[in-house]
Design a protein around this motif. Structure first.
Motif, mmCIF file in Angstrom:
data_model
loop_
_atom_site.group_PDB
_atom_site.id
_atom_site.type_symbol
_atom_site.label_atom_id
_atom_site.label_comp_id
_atom_site.label_asym_id
_atom_site.label_seq_id
_atom_site.Cartn_x
_atom_site.Cartn_y
_atom_site.Cartn_z
ATOM 1 N N MET A 1 -12.923 -24.693 15.006
ATOM 2 C CA MET A 1 -13.350 -24.686 16.393
ATOM 3 C C MET A 1 -14.606 -23.835 16.560
ATOM 4 O O MET A 1 -15.474 -24.179 17.332
ATOM 5 N N PHE A 2 -14.682 -22.713 15.824
ATOM 6 C CA PHE A 2 -15.834 -21.828 15.951
ATOM 7 C C PHE A 2 -17.106 -22.507 15.435
ATOM 8 O O PHE A 2 -18.171 -22.356 16.022
ATOM 9 N N LYS A 3 -16.995 -23.244 14.341
ATOM 10 C CA LYS A 3 -18.156 -23.935 13.791
ATOM 11 C C LYS A 3 -18.677 -24.973 14.779
ATOM 12 O O LYS A 3 -19.886 -25.091 14.981
ATOM 13 N N LEU A 4 -17.783 -25.700 15.406
ATOM 14 C CA LEU A 4 -18.180 -26.694 16.394
ATOM 15 C C LEU A 4 -18.821 -26.028 17.605
ATOM 16 O O LEU A 4 -19.849 -26.479 18.103
ATOM 17 N N ALA A 5 -18.229 -24.932 18.072
ATOM 18 C CA ALA A 5 -18.788 -24.214 19.218
ATOM 19 C C ALA A 5 -20.201 -23.734 18.904
ATOM 20 O O ALA A 5 -21.117 -23.869 19.726
ATOM 21 N N LEU A 6 -20.385 -23.194 17.721
ATOM 22 C CA LEU A 6 -21.709 -22.725 17.316
ATOM 23 C C LEU A 6 -22.709 -23.874 17.266
ATOM 24 O O LEU A 6 -23.828 -23.760 17.755
ATOM 25 N N ALA A 7 -22.291 -24.995 16.694
ATOM 26 C CA ALA A 7 -23.183 -26.148 16.577
ATOM 27 C C ALA A 7 -23.556 -26.721 17.943
ATOM 28 O O ALA A 7 -24.662 -27.226 18.131
ATOM 29 N N LEU A 8 -22.643 -26.639 18.900
ATOM 30 C CA LEU A 8 -22.899 -27.200 20.233
ATOM 31 C C LEU A 8 -23.478 -26.175 21.201
ATOM 32 O O LEU A 8 -23.797 -26.519 22.344
ATOM 33 N N ARG A 10 -21.901 -23.589 22.529
ATOM 34 C CA ARG A 10 -20.897 -23.272 23.543
ATOM 35 C C ARG A 10 -19.935 -22.232 22.996
ATOM 36 O O ARG A 10 -19.891 -21.990 21.792
ATOM 37 N N THR A 11 -19.179 -21.630 23.871
ATOM 38 C CA THR A 11 -18.157 -20.695 23.413
ATOM 39 C C THR A 11 -16.892 -21.476 23.070
ATOM 40 O O THR A 11 -16.708 -22.620 23.507
ATOM 41 N N VAL A 12 -16.025 -20.834 22.305
ATOM 42 C CA VAL A 12 -14.752 -21.467 21.955
ATOM 43 C C VAL A 12 -13.944 -21.710 23.228
ATOM 44 O O VAL A 12 -13.312 -22.763 23.383
ATOM 45 N N GLY A 13 -13.978 -20.759 24.160
ATOM 46 C CA GLY A 13 -13.267 -20.924 25.431
ATOM 47 C C GLY A 13 -13.750 -22.149 26.197
ATOM 48 O O GLY A 13 -12.949 -22.896 26.757
ATOM 49 N N GLU A 14 -15.070 -22.360 26.221
ATOM 50 C CA GLU A 14 -15.612 -23.545 26.902
ATOM 51 C C GLU A 14 -15.120 -24.823 26.232
ATOM 52 O O GLU A 14 -14.764 -25.788 26.911
ATOM 53 N N LEU A 15 -15.097 -24.810 24.914
ATOM 54 C CA LEU A 15 -14.611 -25.997 24.211
ATOM 55 C C LEU A 15 -13.129 -26.235 24.476
ATOM 56 O O LEU A 15 -12.713 -27.377 24.683
ATOM 57 N N TYR A 21 -8.121 -33.425 22.965
ATOM 58 C CA TYR A 21 -7.564 -33.458 21.616
ATOM 59 C C TYR A 21 -8.194 -34.591 20.811
ATOM 60 O O TYR A 21 -8.575 -34.411 19.650
ATOM 61 N N ASP A 22 -8.336 -35.770 21.444
ATOM 62 C CA ASP A 22 -8.913 -36.922 20.745
ATOM 63 C C ASP A 22 -10.345 -36.648 20.306
ATOM 64 O O ASP A 22 -10.750 -36.994 19.188
ATOM 65 N N GLU A 23 -11.131 -36.006 21.178
ATOM 66 C CA GLU A 23 -12.514 -35.720 20.813
ATOM 67 C C GLU A 23 -12.575 -34.685 19.683
ATOM 68 O O GLU A 23 -13.411 -34.792 18.780
ATOM 69 N N LEU A 24 -11.681 -33.700 19.716
ATOM 70 C CA LEU A 24 -11.645 -32.710 18.643
ATOM 71 C C LEU A 24 -11.348 -33.389 17.304
ATOM 72 O O LEU A 24 -11.990 -33.103 16.292
ATOM 73 N N ILE A 25 -10.416 -34.316 17.293
ATOM 74 C CA ILE A 25 -10.083 -35.059 16.071
ATOM 75 C C ILE A 25 -11.284 -35.855 15.593
ATOM 76 O O ILE A 25 -11.577 -35.922 14.398
ATOM 77 N N GLU A 26 -12.028 -36.444 16.523
ATOM 78 C CA GLU A 26 -13.227 -37.198 16.152
ATOM 79 C C GLU A 26 -14.298 -36.280 15.559
ATOM 80 O O GLU A 26 -14.961 -36.629 14.588
#
Length: 104
Positions: A1-8, A10-15, A21-26
């Motif tokens: 989750m942290f890697k995705l937040a950094l790439a986007l 955004r903060t982990v809380g925002e994500l 759930y479906d988008e996270l899996i994607e």
């Protein structure tokens, strides 16, 4: 989750609040196909350094800050023996080619 937040950006809380759930899996599936983040940047940097500084005796792995293929001591010994056999075979072929020139 942290890697995705950094790439986007955004903060982990925002994500957590805005990501289904479906988008996270994607995103996880996408990362398996085309990884992003630190390791991917290390590979890209190693590729650039290899292109600039590499030669026949080096590989891209020589420019990585971490071992991309960690092995046990036994696995490493077996691998190095295999590489030594390959090199010996190349040396034998080169010698045979050299002697074949002188036989003519």
């Amino acid at each position: 989750m942290f890697k995705l937040a950094l790439a986007l950006g955004r903060t982990v809380g925002e994500l957590e609040r805005g990501l289904s759930y479906d988008e996270l899996i994607e995103w996880q599936a996408y990362d398996r196909i085309d990884p992003f983040g630190g390791f991917r940047q290390d590979l890209q940097t190693a590729h650039l350094l290899y292109a600039k500084c590499g030669n026949d005796d080096t590989s891209i792995a020589d420019f990585l800050p971490v071992d991309p293929n960690p092995m046990t001591d036994e696995m490493r010994e077996e691998y190095e023996q295999h590489k030594a056999k390959e090199q010996a075979q190349k040396d034998i072929e080169a010698l045979m080619a050299m002697f074949a020139k002188y036989q003519k």
